[in-house]
Design a protein around this motif. Structure first.
Motif, PDB file in Angstrom:
ATOM      1  N   ALA A   1       0.845  -1.205   0.000  1.00 30.74           N
ATOM      2  CA  ALA A   1       0.000   0.000   0.000  1.00 30.74           C
ATOM      3  C   ALA A   1       0.874   1.246   0.000  1.00 30.74           C
ATOM      4  O   ALA A   1       2.039   1.215   0.420  1.00 30.74           O
ATOM      5  N   GLY A   2       0.300   2.333  -0.467  1.00 30.64           N
ATOM      6  CA  GLY A   2       0.964   3.636  -0.436  1.00 30.64           C
ATOM      7  C   GLY A   2       0.097   4.628   0.322  1.00 30.64           C
ATOM      8  O   GLY A   2      -1.130   4.642   0.154  1.00 30.64           O
ATOM      9  N   LEU A   3       0.720   5.423   1.159  1.00 33.94           N
ATOM     10  CA  LEU A   3       0.018   6.447   1.939  1.00 33.94           C
ATOM     11  C   LEU A   3       0.400   7.821   1.432  1.00 33.94           C
ATOM     12  O   LEU A   3       1.588   8.129   1.298  1.00 33.94           O
ATOM     13  N   THR A   4      -0.608   8.670   1.141  1.00 35.36           N
ATOM     14  CA  THR A   4      -0.322  10.029   0.692  1.00 35.36           C
ATOM     15  C   THR A   4      -1.215  11.033   1.400  1.00 35.36           C
ATOM     16  O   THR A   4      -2.297  10.699   1.872  1.00 35.36           O
ATOM     17  N   SER A   5      -0.735  12.248   1.450  1.00 32.56           N
ATOM     18  CA  SER A   5      -1.582  13.372   1.836  1.00 32.56           C
ATOM     19  C   SER A   5      -2.368  13.784   0.595  1.00 32.56           C
ATOM     20  O   SER A   5      -2.174  13.248  -0.501  1.00 32.56           O
ATOM     21  N   THR A   6      -3.262  14.738   0.744  1.00 33.94           N
ATOM     22  CA  THR A   6      -3.973  15.336  -0.386  1.00 33.94           C
ATOM     23  C   THR A   6      -4.001  16.842  -0.170  1.00 33.94           C
ATOM     24  O   THR A   6      -3.925  17.313   0.964  1.00 33.94           O
ATOM     25  N   ARG A   7      -4.135  17.586  -1.259  1.00 34.72           N
ATOM     26  CA  ARG A   7      -4.270  19.026  -1.132  1.00 34.72           C
ATOM     27  C   ARG A   7      -5.724  19.424  -0.916  1.00 34.72           C
ATOM     28  O   ARG A   7      -6.005  20.525  -0.453  1.00 34.72           O
ATOM     29  N   GLY A   8      -6.651  18.527  -1.283  1.00 39.79           N
ATOM     30  CA  GLY A   8      -8.064  18.832  -1.116  1.00 39.79           C
ATOM     31  C   GLY A   8      -8.918  17.857  -1.884  1.00 39.79           C
ATOM     32  O   GLY A   8      -8.438  16.846  -2.409  1.00 39.79           O
ATOM     33  N   GLY A   9     -10.213  18.142  -1.945  1.00 40.15           N
ATOM     34  CA  GLY A   9     -11.153  17.290  -2.646  1.00 40.15           C
ATOM     35  C   GLY A   9     -12.162  18.118  -3.421  1.00 40.15           C
ATOM     36  O   GLY A   9     -12.308  19.331  -3.188  1.00 40.15           O
ATOM     37  N   ILE A  10     -12.864  17.473  -4.352  1.00 39.85           N
ATOM     38  CA  ILE A  10     -13.850  18.139  -5.191  1.00 39.85           C
ATOM     39  C   ILE A  10     -15.195  17.446  -4.998  1.00 39.85           C
ATOM     40  O   ILE A  10     -15.345  16.261  -5.325  1.00 39.85           O
ATOM     41  N   ALA A  11     -16.155  18.173  -4.471  1.00 42.82           N
ATOM     42  CA  ALA A  11     -17.447  17.578  -4.141  1.00 42.82           C
ATOM     43  C   ALA A  11     -18.228  17.169  -5.384  1.00 42.82           C
ATOM     44  O   ALA A  11     -18.891  16.135  -5.400  1.00 42.82           O
ATOM     45  N   GLU A  12     -18.178  17.972  -6.429  1.00 44.17           N
ATOM     46  CA  GLU A  12     -19.006  17.740  -7.610  1.00 44.17           C
ATOM     47  C   GLU A  12     -18.693  16.417  -8.291  1.00 44.17           C
ATOM     48  O   GLU A  12     -19.587  15.763  -8.849  1.00 44.17           O
ATOM     49  N   THR A  13     -17.425  16.004  -8.254  1.00 50.78           N
ATOM     50  CA  THR A  13     -17.014  14.785  -8.965  1.00 50.78           C
ATOM     51  C   THR A  13     -16.530  13.679  -8.042  1.00 50.78           C
ATOM     52  O   THR A  13     -16.209  12.585  -8.524  1.00 50.78           O
ATOM     53  N   GLY A  14     -16.456  13.951  -6.736  1.00 51.22           N
ATOM     54  CA  GLY A  14     -15.926  12.951  -5.827  1.00 51.22           C
ATOM     55  C   GLY A  14     -14.468  12.660  -6.082  1.00 51.22           C
ATOM     56  O   GLY A  14     -14.048  11.500  -6.167  1.00 51.22           O
ATOM     57  N   SER A  15     -13.670  13.708  -6.222  1.00 50.75           N
ATOM     58  CA  SER A  15     -12.262  13.559  -6.584  1.00 50.75           C
ATOM     59  C   SER A  15     -11.338  14.130  -5.510  1.00 50.75           C
ATOM     60  O   SER A  15     -11.691  15.075  -4.805  1.00 50.75           O
ATOM     61  N   LEU A  16     -10.142  13.551  -5.433  1.00 55.83           N
ATOM     62  CA  LEU A  16      -9.051  14.095  -4.633  1.00 55.83           C
ATOM     63  C   LEU A  16      -8.099  14.809  -5.581  1.00 55.83           C
ATOM     64  O   LEU A  16      -7.963  14.428  -6.743  1.00 55.83           O
ATOM     65  N   TRP A  17      -7.415  15.830  -5.087  1.00 58.56           N
ATOM     66  CA  TRP A  17      -6.348  16.402  -5.901  1.00 58.56           C
ATOM     67  C   TRP A  17      -5.052  16.424  -5.107  1.00 58.56           C
ATOM     68  O   TRP A  17      -5.010  16.757  -3.933  1.00 58.56           O
ATOM     69  N   LEU A  18      -3.990  15.968  -5.778  1.00 54.36           N
ATOM     70  CA  LEU A  18      -2.681  15.810  -5.157  1.00 54.36           C
ATOM     71  C   LEU A  18      -1.643  16.550  -5.992  1.00 54.36           C
ATOM     72  O   LEU A  18      -1.719  16.560  -7.227  1.00 54.36           O
ATOM     73  N   TRP A  19      -0.682  17.143  -5.317  1.00 54.35           N
ATOM     74  CA  TRP A  19       0.484  17.699  -5.985  1.00 54.35           C
ATOM     75  C   TRP A  19       1.687  16.874  -5.555  1.00 54.35           C
ATOM     76  O   TRP A  19       2.177  17.035  -4.432  1.00 54.35           O
ATOM     77  N   PRO A  20       2.162  15.984  -6.398  1.00 55.74           N
ATOM     78  CA  PRO A  20       3.314  15.157  -6.031  1.00 55.74           C
ATOM     79  C   PRO A  20       4.554  15.998  -5.746  1.00 55.74           C
ATOM     80  O   PRO A  20       4.754  17.069  -6.318  1.00 55.74           O
ATOM     81  N   THR A  21       5.379  15.499  -4.836  1.00 61.17           N
ATOM     82  CA  THR A  21       6.638  16.134  -4.460  1.00 61.17           C
ATOM     83  C   THR A  21       7.713  15.046  -4.392  1.00 61.17           C
ATOM     84  O   THR A  21       7.386  13.857  -4.414  1.00 61.17           O
ATOM     85  N   PRO A  22       8.987  15.409  -4.287  1.00 60.82           N
ATOM     86  CA  PRO A  22      10.011  14.378  -4.107  1.00 60.82           C
ATOM     87  C   PRO A  22       9.756  13.527  -2.859  1.00 60.82           C
ATOM     88  O   PRO A  22      10.111  12.345  -2.828  1.00 60.82           O
ATOM     89  N   ASP A  23       9.130  14.108  -1.848  1.00 59.43           N
ATOM     90  CA  ASP A  23       8.815  13.364  -0.627  1.00 59.43           C
ATOM     91  C   ASP A  23       7.641  12.412  -0.844  1.00 59.43           C
ATOM     92  O   ASP A  23       7.609  11.314  -0.270  1.00 59.43           O
ATOM     93  N   GLU A  24       6.675  12.820  -1.667  1.00 61.04           N
ATOM     94  CA  GLU A  24       5.521  11.989  -2.004  1.00 61.04           C
ATOM     95  C   GLU A  24       5.387  11.929  -3.527  1.00 61.04           C
ATOM     96  O   GLU A  24       4.553  12.624  -4.121  1.00 61.04           O
ATOM     97  N   PRO A  25       6.230  11.134  -4.200  1.00 66.42           N
ATOM     98  CA  PRO A  25       6.189  11.071  -5.666  1.00 66.42           C
ATOM     99  C   PRO A  25       4.865  10.514  -6.167  1.00 66.42           C
ATOM    100  O   PRO A  25       4.148   9.812  -5.448  1.00 66.42           O
ATOM    101  N   ARG A  26       4.536  10.822  -7.404  1.00 67.63           N
ATOM    102  CA  ARG A  26       3.223  10.452  -7.932  1.00 67.63           C
ATOM    103  C   ARG A  26       3.010   8.945  -7.979  1.00 67.63           C
ATOM    104  O   ARG A  26       1.875   8.465  -7.840  1.00 67.63           O
ATOM    105  N   LEU A  27       4.085   8.164  -8.173  1.00 67.06           N
ATOM    106  CA  LEU A  27       3.924   6.715  -8.237  1.00 67.06           C
ATOM    107  C   LEU A  27       3.458   6.124  -6.911  1.00 67.06           C
ATOM    108  O   LEU A  27       2.958   5.006  -6.866  1.00 67.06           O
ATOM    109  N   LEU A  28       3.597   6.886  -5.837  1.00 70.15           N
ATOM    110  CA  LEU A  28       3.145   6.422  -4.523  1.00 70.15           C
ATOM    111  C   LEU A  28       1.638   6.192  -4.513  1.00 70.15           C
ATOM    112  O   LEU A  28       1.137   5.318  -3.796  1.00 70.15           O
ATOM    113  N   SER A  29       0.915   6.945  -5.315  1.00 68.76           N
ATOM    114  CA  SER A  29      -0.542   6.794  -5.388  1.00 68.76           C
ATOM    115  C   SER A  29      -0.992   6.028  -6.627  1.00 68.76           C
ATOM    116  O   SER A  29      -2.182   5.731  -6.760  1.00 68.76           O
TER     117      SER A  29
END
Length: 226
Positions: free
Chosen positions: A121-149
């Motif tokens: 499993a991979g654990l990440t933070s999120t920058r926020g969510g979107i109610a209209e579509t049921g989506s999370l939005w993430l900004w990958p960083t070297p500490d939390e690279p995109r492949l982690l999710s």
């Protein structure tokens, strides 16, 4: 004159004058006016409709729920960052739990095979969510690279309830994406899914087969009526 220039010239020399940019107040993509409770309900309804799992937790005790998820899903190796508060809190809380913590802040070439074959499993933070579509939005960083999710079979995301926005447009406007967008941004609306020519939907073929969202509430865990 090139073909491109010729086409543009004809457009500029239109008999009824040059084309003008139409005015718009963008009302179709914003101004939903939902309350905090409505945003939570809509977000949960849409993300669970595509097999996402939502768990409401108190912000001060969210790591207890995390430990419970790891146990319930048989996670033995968890990949996560180091610097983000979510990763730092998780590392401290899981120090005495029988789960191996895998460092994600490494060059992908150094642990590519490990990530694809031996991480549960991979654990990440999120920058926020979107109610209209049921989506999370993430900004990958070297500490939390995109492949982690995108790679581990299970993606566990931590979302603060008060970071939900009504629409994607609201996110872009409020957070100044036009002037500060990263090299890539991720929108996650459920586990990985694909369909064959017969429209048979399959989950987890090209990414996580499970998405677990821990929604943190500052005043304590709260449910929603979806």
């Amino acid at each position: 004159m090139s073909a491109r220039d010729a086409i543009l010239k004809r457009l500029y020399e239109r008999a009824d004058g040059p084309l003008a940019v139409p005015e718009s107040d963008f009302a179709v993509v914003t101004r939903r006016g939902w309350s905090h409770e409505e945003r939570l309900a809509r977000f949960e309804r849409w993300i669970t409709s595509v097999h996402g799992e939502v768990i409401h937790v108190a912000a001060h005790d969210w790591t207890t729920a995390l430990a419970g998820v790891l146990t319930a899903k048989g996670v033995r190796r968890l990949a996560l960052g180091r610097e983000h508060p979510v990763a730092a809190e998780a590392r401290q809380a899981l120090a005495d739990v029988a789960v191996e913590l895998v460092d994600a802040d490494r060059d992908i070439e150094a642990w590519q095979q490990e990530q694809f074959e031996r991480v549960d499993a991979g654990l990440t933070s999120t920058r926020g969510g979107i109610a209209e579509t049921g989506s999370l939005w993430l900004w990958p960083t070297p500490d939390e690279p995109r492949l982690l999710s995108l790679v581990p079979p299970i993606h566990i995301a931590v979302l603060d309830a008060d970071t939900l926005e009504d629409t994607f447009f609201d996110v872009v406007e409020r957070h100044g994406w036009a002037s500060g967008m990263p090299t890539n941004a991720l929108l996650v609306s459920g586990p990985s899914k694909t369909a064959d020519i017969e429209q048979t939907l399959a989950y987890g073929v090209h990414g996580p087969r499970e998405l677990v969202v821990l929604v943190r509430h500052a005043g304590g865990a709260a449910g929603t009526d979806a």
